[in-house]
Design a protein around this motif. Structure first.
Motif, PDB file in Angstrom:
ATOM      1  N   ARG A 188       0.825  -1.206   0.000  1.00  0.00           N
ATOM      2  CA  ARG A 188       0.000   0.000   0.000  1.00  0.00           C
ATOM      3  C   ARG A 188       0.860   1.256   0.000  1.00  0.00           C
ATOM      4  O   ARG A 188       0.554   2.239  -0.688  1.00  0.00           O
ATOM      5  N   LEU A 189       1.947   1.231   0.772  1.00  0.00           N
ATOM      6  CA  LEU A 189       2.827   2.392   0.799  1.00  0.00           C
ATOM      7  C   LEU A 189       3.477   2.617  -0.564  1.00  0.00           C
ATOM      8  O   LEU A 189       3.635   3.758  -1.018  1.00  0.00           O
ATOM      9  N   ILE A 227       9.612   0.101   0.192  1.00  0.00           N
ATOM     10  CA  ILE A 227       8.815   0.308  -1.031  1.00  0.00           C
ATOM     11  C   ILE A 227       9.647   0.134  -2.296  1.00  0.00           C
ATOM     12  O   ILE A 227       9.123   0.233  -3.400  1.00  0.00           O
ATOM     13  N   ALA A 228      10.945  -0.139  -2.135  1.00  0.00           N
ATOM     14  CA  ALA A 228      11.810  -0.408  -3.291  1.00  0.00           C
ATOM     15  C   ALA A 228      11.696  -1.882  -3.653  1.00  0.00           C
ATOM     16  O   ALA A 228      12.571  -2.694  -3.339  1.00  0.00           O
ATOM     17  N   ASN A 231      12.362  -2.859 -10.116  1.00  0.00           N
ATOM     18  CA  ASN A 231      13.243  -1.893 -10.788  1.00  0.00           C
ATOM     19  C   ASN A 231      12.575  -0.538 -10.991  1.00  0.00           C
ATOM     20  O   ASN A 231      13.224   0.507 -10.888  1.00  0.00           O
ATOM     21  N   GLU A 232      11.267  -0.555 -11.277  1.00  0.00           N
ATOM     22  CA  GLU A 232      10.556   0.709 -11.482  1.00  0.00           C
ATOM     23  C   GLU A 232      10.542   1.557 -10.210  1.00  0.00           C
ATOM     24  O   GLU A 232      10.814   2.757 -10.237  1.00  0.00           O
ATOM     25  N   SER A 233      10.205   0.923  -9.077  1.00  0.00           N
ATOM     26  CA  SER A 233      10.153   1.678  -7.820  1.00  0.00           C
ATOM     27  C   SER A 233      11.551   2.095  -7.377  1.00  0.00           C
ATOM     28  O   SER A 233      11.732   3.196  -6.838  1.00  0.00           O
ATOM     29  N   PRO A 265      22.200  -0.694   3.068  1.00  0.00           N
ATOM     30  CA  PRO A 265      21.322  -1.608   2.325  1.00  0.00           C
ATOM     31  C   PRO A 265      20.403  -0.890   1.340  1.00  0.00           C
ATOM     32  O   PRO A 265      20.108  -1.420   0.267  1.00  0.00           O
ATOM     33  N   LEU A 266      19.938   0.318   1.703  1.00  0.00           N
ATOM     34  CA  LEU A 266      19.091   1.073   0.780  1.00  0.00           C
ATOM     35  C   LEU A 266      19.868   1.431  -0.487  1.00  0.00           C
ATOM     36  O   LEU A 266      19.362   1.267  -1.606  1.00  0.00           O
ATOM     37  N   LEU A 267      21.107   1.904  -0.322  1.00  0.00           N
ATOM     38  CA  LEU A 267      21.908   2.276  -1.494  1.00  0.00           C
ATOM     39  C   LEU A 267      22.206   1.052  -2.362  1.00  0.00           C
ATOM     40  O   LEU A 267      22.244   1.150  -3.590  1.00  0.00           O
ATOM     41  N   ILE A 268      22.407  -0.104  -1.732  1.00  0.00           N
ATOM     42  CA  ILE A 268      22.622  -1.342  -2.495  1.00  0.00           C
ATOM     43  C   ILE A 268      21.388  -1.648  -3.339  1.00  0.00           C
ATOM     44  O   ILE A 268      21.492  -2.054  -4.504  1.00  0.00           O
ATOM     45  N   LYS A 269      20.214  -1.456  -2.763  1.00  0.00           N
ATOM     46  CA  LYS A 269      18.972  -1.689  -3.505  1.00  0.00           C
ATOM     47  C   LYS A 269      18.825  -0.726  -4.675  1.00  0.00           C
ATOM     48  O   LYS A 269      18.353  -1.099  -5.754  1.00  0.00           O
TER      49      LYS A 269
END
Length: 424
Positions: A188-189, A227-228, A231-233, A265-269
């Motif tokens: 949802r987010l 929410i990642a 690939n689009e998000s 971890p966010l930057l890796i994603k």
């Protein structure tokens, strides 16, 4: 002696969560045998850790099971007459005891409230309700319109930077973070923040990364990470003005390990597209990663994530150039060979292969050789089972032996578990 001191002395250490140090409400045990409060260990594992916090042992499995015996002992102890005062102290605040109808009324106030005081009051009550027990969090997550109402408050805040606006944003993020692991919330987010009619609605997150308190920064990063999902998000998040820049700034400006544990971890994603890798290099990520890799005080997870990110950016020309220009990075990479996990060692080999074999940089070859690189690479090659990594090690040995002779990198390629690099 104050009341807090008495409670601290009287609480058996066995009943305290090793992470939060609070009395456990829902004790669960990892495969290492150590017991934690469910909410605390969930946060630890969801931030990317793969170790037991108390023992630092690697976890072959991140599953946990309820410790029913300890739960029963804590319940009996809190019910005993000698613990009456403690029981009073553990009693939930009024908002945590709210009925479902009262929470639904709060949702309406959150959704329609325009006055700052009204929004803050409703969000605080929702946060208290969510923090009390798992059943409350499930109820909020399943309540029709609750997540959308909180997101509406969040996006109404826009790019506000005043103290009062930041407070509202922080409360909204606190509530959303508390229910983030419940069924359907992340989906949802993702839809509300990235696929709404208003387009990308992440500017409030950037405001919190820039001006929020530590807990709010961590919460904002965790929401972005959640929410990642594709690939689009990931591209949408990475292209949001300020997300990458503020994330990298946090790695430099704030030395708190808990923040680093969510930002890396966010930057890796997000580092999936070539343009995003080049952008991270442009923002100065490589010297920061080099510092983490060379710092002997860096924890295992930090080093492994830094090696992973360095490997990812070394797949583009800008990243290879930045690695080559860092005078200390090659030696630090050699120093980490065979001293980290298998995956991290493979990442270090891949980076060295990129700059020594793809680029054929004589300066880097010299630094690697001076650091004992030939011996280390040979040891990795002898112990490695993956054919692709063995091939990289073999190429590295030839490149290091030949001095300035350049390997014909146009004919060489390799594939690790997650990355396929070709000479560009």
């Amino acid at each position: 002696m104050g009341r807090e001191e008495q409670l601290h002395i009287n609480v058996p250490s066995l009943f305290r969560c090793p992470i939060s140090l609070d009395v456990m409400r829902s004790p669960v045990s990892l495969c290492t045998g150590v017991t934690y409060d469910r909410s605390s260990i969930q946060r630890w594992l969801e931030s990317g850790h793969q170790t037991c916090p108390a023992t630092n042992q690697p976890l072959p499995s991140t599953d946990f099971v309820p410790n029913l015996t300890l739960h029963r002992l804590i319940h009996l102890w809190t019910q005993s007459s000698s613990s009456a005062r403690l029981r009073d102290s553990l009693a939930p605040p009024p908002a945590a005891r709210s009925s479902p109808s009262e929470i639904l009324a709060l949702t309406e106030r959150i959704a329609t409230g325009t006055a700052r005081e009204s929004c803050c009051g409703a969000l605080k009550k929702a946060a208290e309700f969510a923090s009390y027990r798992e059943e409350n969090r499930r109820f909020l997550a399943g309540s029709d319109g609750f997540v959308a109402a909180v997101v509406r408050v969040l996006t109404r805040g826009g790019e506000g930077s005043s103290e009062s606006e930041i407070e509202v944003l922080e409360l909204a993020v606190r509530v959303l973070e508390s229910i983030l692991t419940e069924n359907g919330v992340k989906e949802r987010l993702n839809k509300l923040l990235l696929r709404s009619d208003r387009g990308n609605c992440l500017s409030p997150m950037v405001s919190l990364l820039r001006s929020g308190r530590l807990a709010s920064k961590i919460g904002a990063v965790r929401i972005l990470d959640s929410i990642a999902v594709d690939n689009e998000s990931k591209r949408s998040i990475a292209e949001t003005e300020g997300v990458l820049a503020e994330s990298i700034r946090l790695l430099v400006a704030d030395t708190d390990e808990s923040l680093r544990d969510v930002v890396l971890p966010l930057l890796i994603k997000l580092a999936v597209a070539r343009s995003m890798k080049a952008r991270l290099v442009q923002l100065g990520l490589v010297p920061i990663l080099s510092g983490f890799i060379s710092d002997q005080d860096s924890t295992g997870p930090t080093v492994e994530r830094a090696l992973r990110l360095t490997q990812m950016v070394s797949t583009v020309a800008e990243g290879r150039q930045a690695v080559s220009e860092d005078a200390s990075l090659a030696g630090s990479l050699v120093g980490r060979l065979m001293k980290a996990s298998r995956a991290a060692t493979e990442d270090a080999v891949a980076v060295l292969w990129s700059v020594c074999c793809v680029c054929g940089d004589a300066r880097v070859k010299e630094r690697v050789a001076r650091s004992g690189g030939m011996t280390k690479v040979l040891l990795v090659m002898q112990s490695e089972e993956d054919a692709g990594v063995k091939k990289m090690c073999s190429d590295l040995m030839k490149a290091l032996r030949s001095g300035c002779e350049t390997v014909d990198s146009g004919m060489v390629s390799y594939e690790t578990r997650t990355t396929h690099i070709r000479h560009r």
